[in-house]
Enzyme design. Structure first.
Site, PDB file in Angstrom:
ATOM      1  N   HIS A  82       6.127  44.819  -5.607  1.00 28.23           N
ATOM      2  CA  HIS A  82       7.457  44.206  -5.525  1.00 28.23           C
ATOM      3  C   HIS A  82       7.529  43.053  -4.536  1.00 28.23           C
ATOM      4  O   HIS A  82       8.542  42.372  -4.456  1.00 28.23           O
ATOM      5  CB  HIS A  82       8.491  45.284  -5.165  1.00 28.23           C
ATOM      6  CG  HIS A  82       8.294  46.539  -5.971  1.00 28.23           C
ATOM      7  ND1 HIS A  82       7.611  47.635  -5.485  1.00 28.23           N
ATOM      8  CD2 HIS A  82       8.618  46.833  -7.239  1.00 28.23           C
ATOM      9  CE1 HIS A  82       7.554  48.562  -6.425  1.00 28.23           C
ATOM     10  NE2 HIS A  82       8.142  48.112  -7.498  1.00 28.23           N
ATOM     11  N   CYS A 104       3.146  41.242  -7.634  1.00 27.51           N
ATOM     12  CA  CYS A 104       3.006  40.695  -8.983  1.00 27.51           C
ATOM     13  C   CYS A 104       3.122  39.171  -8.937  1.00 27.51           C
ATOM     14  O   CYS A 104       4.035  38.638  -8.293  1.00 27.51           O
ATOM     15  CB  CYS A 104       4.079  41.266  -9.906  1.00 27.51           C
ATOM     16  SG  CYS A 104       4.016  40.511 -11.545  1.00 27.51           S
ATOM     17  N   HIS A 132      17.019  46.713  -2.841  1.00 26.64           N
ATOM     18  CA  HIS A 132      15.756  46.795  -3.595  1.00 26.64           C
ATOM     19  C   HIS A 132      14.682  46.003  -2.844  1.00 26.64           C
ATOM     20  O   HIS A 132      14.942  44.912  -2.323  1.00 26.64           O
ATOM     21  CB  HIS A 132      15.955  46.238  -5.010  1.00 26.64           C
ATOM     22  CG  HIS A 132      14.793  46.515  -5.924  1.00 26.64           C
ATOM     23  ND1 HIS A 132      13.636  45.779  -5.890  1.00 26.64           N
ATOM     24  CD2 HIS A 132      14.611  47.465  -6.882  1.00 26.64           C
ATOM     25  CE1 HIS A 132      12.789  46.257  -6.796  1.00 26.64           C
ATOM     26  NE2 HIS A 132      13.360  47.289  -7.406  1.00 26.64           N
ATOM     27  N   GLU A 134      12.206  44.262  -3.775  1.00 27.78           N
ATOM     28  CA  GLU A 134      11.891  42.910  -4.243  1.00 27.78           C
ATOM     29  C   GLU A 134      12.862  41.882  -3.664  1.00 27.78           C
ATOM     30  O   GLU A 134      12.430  40.826  -3.197  1.00 27.78           O
ATOM     31  CB  GLU A 134      11.918  42.853  -5.772  1.00 27.78           C
ATOM     32  CG  GLU A 134      11.519  41.469  -6.275  1.00 27.78           C
ATOM     33  CD  GLU A 134      11.639  41.326  -7.788  1.00 27.78           C
ATOM     34  OE1 GLU A 134      11.315  42.293  -8.515  1.00 27.78           O
ATOM     35  OE2 GLU A 134      12.058  40.251  -8.241  1.00 27.78           O
ATOM     36  N   THR A 172      13.364  40.141 -10.719  1.00 31.04           N
ATOM     37  CA  THR A 172      12.639  40.086 -11.999  1.00 31.04           C
ATOM     38  C   THR A 172      13.021  41.195 -12.975  1.00 31.04           C
ATOM     39  O   THR A 172      12.707  41.100 -14.158  1.00 31.04           O
ATOM     40  CB  THR A 172      11.119  40.186 -11.755  1.00 31.04           C
ATOM     41  OG1 THR A 172      10.865  41.411 -11.048  1.00 31.04           O
ATOM     42  CG2 THR A 172      10.587  39.010 -10.975  1.00 31.04           C
ATOM     43  N   CYS A 202      11.403  38.901 -15.788  1.00 32.80           N
ATOM     44  CA  CYS A 202      10.054  38.717 -16.326  1.00 32.80           C
ATOM     45  C   CYS A 202       9.970  39.111 -17.798  1.00 32.80           C
ATOM     46  O   CYS A 202      10.851  39.785 -18.331  1.00 32.80           O
ATOM     47  CB  CYS A 202       9.052  39.504 -15.496  1.00 32.80           C
ATOM     48  SG  CYS A 202       9.120  41.255 -15.833  1.00 32.80           S
ATOM     49  N   SER A 231      14.088  49.969 -11.003  1.00 30.29           N
ATOM     50  CA  SER A 231      15.187  49.126 -11.491  1.00 30.29           C
ATOM     51  C   SER A 231      15.064  48.870 -12.986  1.00 30.29           C
ATOM     52  O   SER A 231      16.020  49.055 -13.748  1.00 30.29           O
ATOM     53  CB  SER A 231      15.176  47.802 -10.721  1.00 30.29           C
ATOM     54  OG  SER A 231      16.032  46.872 -11.315  1.00 30.29           O
ATOM     55  N   ASN A 232      13.884  48.462 -13.431  1.00 27.58           N
ATOM     56  CA  ASN A 232      13.765  48.098 -14.853  1.00 27.58           C
ATOM     57  C   ASN A 232      13.952  49.309 -15.757  1.00 27.58           C
ATOM     58  O   ASN A 232      14.475  49.196 -16.859  1.00 27.58           O
ATOM     59  CB  ASN A 232      12.443  47.368 -15.116  1.00 27.58           C
ATOM     60  CG  ASN A 232      11.263  48.304 -15.231  1.00 27.58           C
ATOM     61  OD1 ASN A 232      10.946  48.798 -16.302  1.00 27.58           O
ATOM     62  ND2 ASN A 232      10.627  48.611 -14.098  1.00 27.58           N
ATOM     63  N   SER A 275       6.675  50.685 -15.070  1.00 27.89           N
ATOM     64  CA  SER A 275       5.791  51.348 -14.093  1.00 27.89           C
ATOM     65  C   SER A 275       5.331  52.726 -14.579  1.00 27.89           C
ATOM     66  O   SER A 275       4.825  53.527 -13.796  1.00 27.89           O
ATOM     67  CB  SER A 275       6.529  51.483 -12.760  1.00 27.89           C
ATOM     68  OG  SER A 275       7.827  52.010 -12.955  1.00 27.89           O
TER      69      SER A 275
HETATM   70  O1  0CG Z   1      11.754  47.923 -11.746  1.00 25.32           O
HETATM   71  P1  0CG Z   1      11.381  47.902 -10.319  1.00 25.32           P
HETATM   72  O2  0CG Z   1      11.410  46.524  -9.734  1.00 25.32           O
HETATM   73  O3  0CG Z   1      12.199  48.850  -9.475  1.00 25.32           O
HETATM   74  O4  0CG Z   1       9.866  48.318 -10.173  1.00 25.32           O
HETATM   75  P2  0CG Z   1       8.876  49.266 -10.944  1.00 25.32           P
HETATM   76  O5  0CG Z   1       7.791  49.568  -9.964  1.00 25.32           O
HETATM   77  O6  0CG Z   1       9.545  50.417 -11.562  1.00 25.32           O
HETATM   78  O7  0CG Z   1       8.269  48.408 -12.136  1.00 25.32           O
HETATM   79  C1  0CG Z   1       7.872  47.107 -12.107  1.00 25.32           C
HETATM   80  C2  0CG Z   1       7.168  46.712 -10.898  1.00 25.32           C
HETATM   81  C3  0CG Z   1       6.596  46.393  -9.910  1.00 25.32           C
HETATM   82 FE1  SF4 Z   2       5.571  41.776 -12.675  1.00 26.17          FE
HETATM   83 FE2  SF4 Z   2       7.574  42.055 -14.385  1.00 26.17          FE
HETATM   84 FE3  SF4 Z   2       5.863  43.975 -14.074  1.00 26.17          FE
HETATM   85 FE4  SF4 Z   2       7.560  43.436 -12.111  1.00 26.17          FE
HETATM   86  S1  SF4 Z   2       8.059  44.234 -14.124  1.00 26.17           S
HETATM   87  S2  SF4 Z   2       5.394  43.881 -11.908  1.00 26.17           S
HETATM   88  S3  SF4 Z   2       7.672  41.187 -12.323  1.00 26.17           S
HETATM   89  S4  SF4 Z   2       5.385  41.928 -14.891  1.00 26.17           S
END
Ligand code: 0CG
Ligand code: SF4
Length: 324
Positions: A82, A104, A132, A134, A172, A202, A231-232, A275
């Site tokens: 992050h 990343c 967060h 990031e 992102t 992203c 988050s994602n 993730s």
């Molecule tokens: O979605 P966030 O930014 O919370 O992170 P996660 O580790 O779940 O996945 C993408 C990355 C780095």
């Molecule tokens: Fe990179 Fe997007 Fe994966 Fe985050 S979610 S690690 S910005 S590719």
């Protein structure tokens, strides 16, 4: 099971789902660091926001810390996917830590945008979620110039020096639709608000949202595999509900699914955050199959081929040629 039951119970499986290129790179980085230097390897914050990944790496000898101040002088520390602020790099140097940066590259890109707009003397409105990691790292590139815009109320709160010289950037891993709503609100206040030079949300985040949107209208239930601090992954639950799924839940493991969620359900949608190792999705499909949802159809909206080179500290000659 009767034939009619078999035809009414089905699973739609989103693709793309699961690991993105940045997560893959970060997890491999820690695994290679363990291999090359041996345990303990320190990692600042969770390498990615997934409980299974973190628990597995911890068992293999990783020590997760909140801050570099907890790492013994001279030891090896990996920075999470992050990203970190320049202040964290400085602190690590002052403590003579050996560092490997698993940020990343798509997060680094946003850091560079902050640097560029800071140099050009812009006020920077960073759309993202308060607290967060990031946004902490990204804001830390220019703490005096970056203001966080999380909620609609924040739009009214921000104060800029010159309304003609304001740019918005973002975290992102946000909801694409919600972010555009926030941008529209900001543009009502600052009609000349500049857009980022390229998308900050992203490819992985937006592709997973497109896939879930495609299947959600047909789903009585969507199960997103992912952790509560991801988050994602959380955004996928929201997007599923907004796109028409009757119910949507986030689980780390199949055994967290409450059987009552399946009451009256015909179509179950399944996806996972960026993730999340796919083995956890396979376990969920197995769990659903044991309860009659054995018919799985993949809903594909994109084929991802992107991969990132590993940090140079753990790249060897063979890997260099395979990833380039
Ligand atoms: O979605 P966030 O930014 O919370 O992170 P996660 O580790 O779940 O996945 C993408 C990355 C780095
Ligand atoms: Fe990179 Fe997007 Fe994966 Fe985050 S979610 S690690 S910005 S590719």
């Amino acid at each position: 099971m009767t034939a009619s039951e078999a035809t009414t119970k089905r699973v739609l499986l989103a693709k793309p789902r699961g690991y993105c290129a940045g997560v893959d790179r970060a997890v491999i980085t820690v695994e290679k660091a363990l291999e090359k230097y041996g345990p303990p390897v320190y990692v600042r914050k969770e390498i990615v926001h997934n409980r299974h990944v973190v628990d597995t790496l911890r068992e293999r000898g990783v020590i997760f810390v909140e801050e570099t101040s907890e790492v013994p002088e001279g030891a090896l520390v990996v920075f999470s996917a992050h990203g970190v602020s320049p202040a964290v790099h400085t602190e690590a140097e002052e403590r003579n830590l050996r560092t490997i940066d698993a940020t990343c590259p798509l997060v680094t890109k946003v850091h560079k945008e902050v640097n560029r707009f800071d140099r050009e003397d812009y006020d920077i409105l960073l759309i993202g979620h308060e607290g967060h990691e990031e946004v902490e790292g990204t804001s830390g590139e220019a703490p005096d110039r970056v203001q966080l815009v999380d909620t609609a109320e924040d739009v009214d709160q921000v104060q800029v020096r010159d309304p003609e010289k304001v740019v918005w950037l973002s975290q992102t891993t946000l909801s694409v639709d919600e972010t555009m709503e926030r941008v529209d609100q900001l543009k009502e206040r600052f009609p000349n608000l500049a857009d980022p030079p390229s998308d900050d949300i992203c490819y992985a985040t937006s592709n997973r949202q497109v896939a879930v949107k495609e299947m959600a209208p047909e789903c009585d239930l969507v199960i997103v595999v992912g952790s509560k601090n991801s988050s994602n992954s959380k955004r996928l639950v929201e997007v599923a509900l907004q796109a028409g799924a009757t119910k949507a839940y986030l689980v780390d493991y199949a055994n967290e699914v409450d059987e009552s969620w399946l009451d009256g359900v015909s179509t179950v949608g399944v996806t996972s955050g960026a993730s999340v190792p796919d083995v956890l999705v396979m376990e969920l499909l197995e769990w659903l199959s044991e309860r009659g949802w054995a018919d799985v159809e993949e809903v594909t909206t994109a084929n991802e081929k992107i991969a990132f080179a590993l940090p140079r500290e753990i790249r060897d000659a063979r890997e260099r040629s395979s990833v380039r």
